[in-house]
Structures are given as C-alpha cells and as structure tokens.
Design a protein around this motif. Structure first.
Motif, mmCIF file in Angstrom:
data_model
loop_
_atom_site.group_PDB
_atom_site.id
_atom_site.type_symbol
_atom_site.label_atom_id
_atom_site.label_comp_id
_atom_site.label_asym_id
_atom_site.label_seq_id
_atom_site.Cartn_x
_atom_site.Cartn_y
_atom_site.Cartn_z
ATOM 1 N N VAL A 163 3.678 10.630 0.961
ATOM 2 C CA VAL A 163 2.785 9.539 0.548
ATOM 3 C C VAL A 163 1.453 10.108 0.059
ATOM 4 O O VAL A 163 0.929 9.681 -0.968
ATOM 5 N N ASP A 164 0.912 11.088 0.764
ATOM 6 C CA ASP A 164 -0.364 11.691 0.349
ATOM 7 C C ASP A 164 -0.263 12.343 -1.029
ATOM 8 O O ASP A 164 -1.195 12.271 -1.818
ATOM 9 N N ARG B 32 -0.165 9.338 -3.620
ATOM 10 C CA ARG B 32 -1.108 8.230 -3.431
ATOM 11 C C ARG B 32 -1.874 7.850 -4.710
ATOM 12 O O ARG B 32 -2.044 6.678 -5.021
ATOM 13 N N SER C 127 0.845 -1.191 0.000
ATOM 14 C CA SER C 127 0.000 0.000 0.000
ATOM 15 C C SER C 127 0.878 1.237 0.000
ATOM 16 O O SER C 127 2.090 1.156 0.237
ATOM 17 N N ALA C 128 0.255 2.381 -0.241
ATOM 18 C CA ALA C 128 0.991 3.641 -0.226
ATOM 19 C C ALA C 128 1.637 3.873 1.145
ATOM 20 O O ALA C 128 2.770 4.344 1.237
#
Length: 93
Positions: free
Chosen positions: A83-84, A87, A68-69
């Motif tokens: 990460v945001d 994403r 996952s991210a």
C-alpha cells in the motif's frame, strides 16, 4: 587539442543526460482509480500483478468500493508495504 575534444564530449554527454532526466521527471502519470480501473490497469501498480488485480476487482464487487489506500489491505496478499508503494499512484473517487 585532445583535452578540448574530451571537454566537448564531456559537456555533450552531460547535456544529453540532463535532457533525458528532465524529460522523465517532467512526465506525470495520472493516478489510477481502483474503484473503476480494469485488471490490466490495476496490474501496472507496484506490487500488483494480474492475480492481485483480479483480487482487487473481486473484493470491490463483493464488499464495495475502496475509500482509502489502507482499504486495499482487505485484499489477500496486499499488506502495508505494498500500500505504501502505491499510495501516490491511486485514487478512490
């Protein structure tokens, strides 16, 4: 006559700017698979340069694939804000 030319020019500029922006909006970029991408491709992600791209590759080779991210936070220098930003531009398949 002067007002007519100004009106035509204004309409032309509006048409050009709308045409350019719609072309940009219509273009979609395929997500980057962080589990298979090379360093050059990873470096295109926001907040990821050449050294972090190398760190991503080293992390996945040492500790396995990212699922996952949020897993990208395992990489030194990548935090929640980075990460945001990426994403929607990454995949893990």
């Amino acid at each position: 006559m002067n007002m007519t030319i100004k009106g035509i020019l204004a309409a032309l500029l509006l048409s050009i700017s709308l045409g350019l922006s719609s072309g940009v909006l219509a273009q979609e970029v395929a997500p980057i698979n962080v589990n298979t991408a090379d360093a050059e491709l990873l470096a295109e992600l926001p907040g990821i340069g050449p050294s972090r791209a190398d760190a991503i590759i080293e992390e996945r080779e040492t500790n396995g694939a990212f699922e996952s991210a949020a897993d990208l936070e395992r990489v030194n220098g990548i935090g929640p804000a980075t990460v945001d930003r990426m994403r929607d531009q990454v995949t893990f398949e």
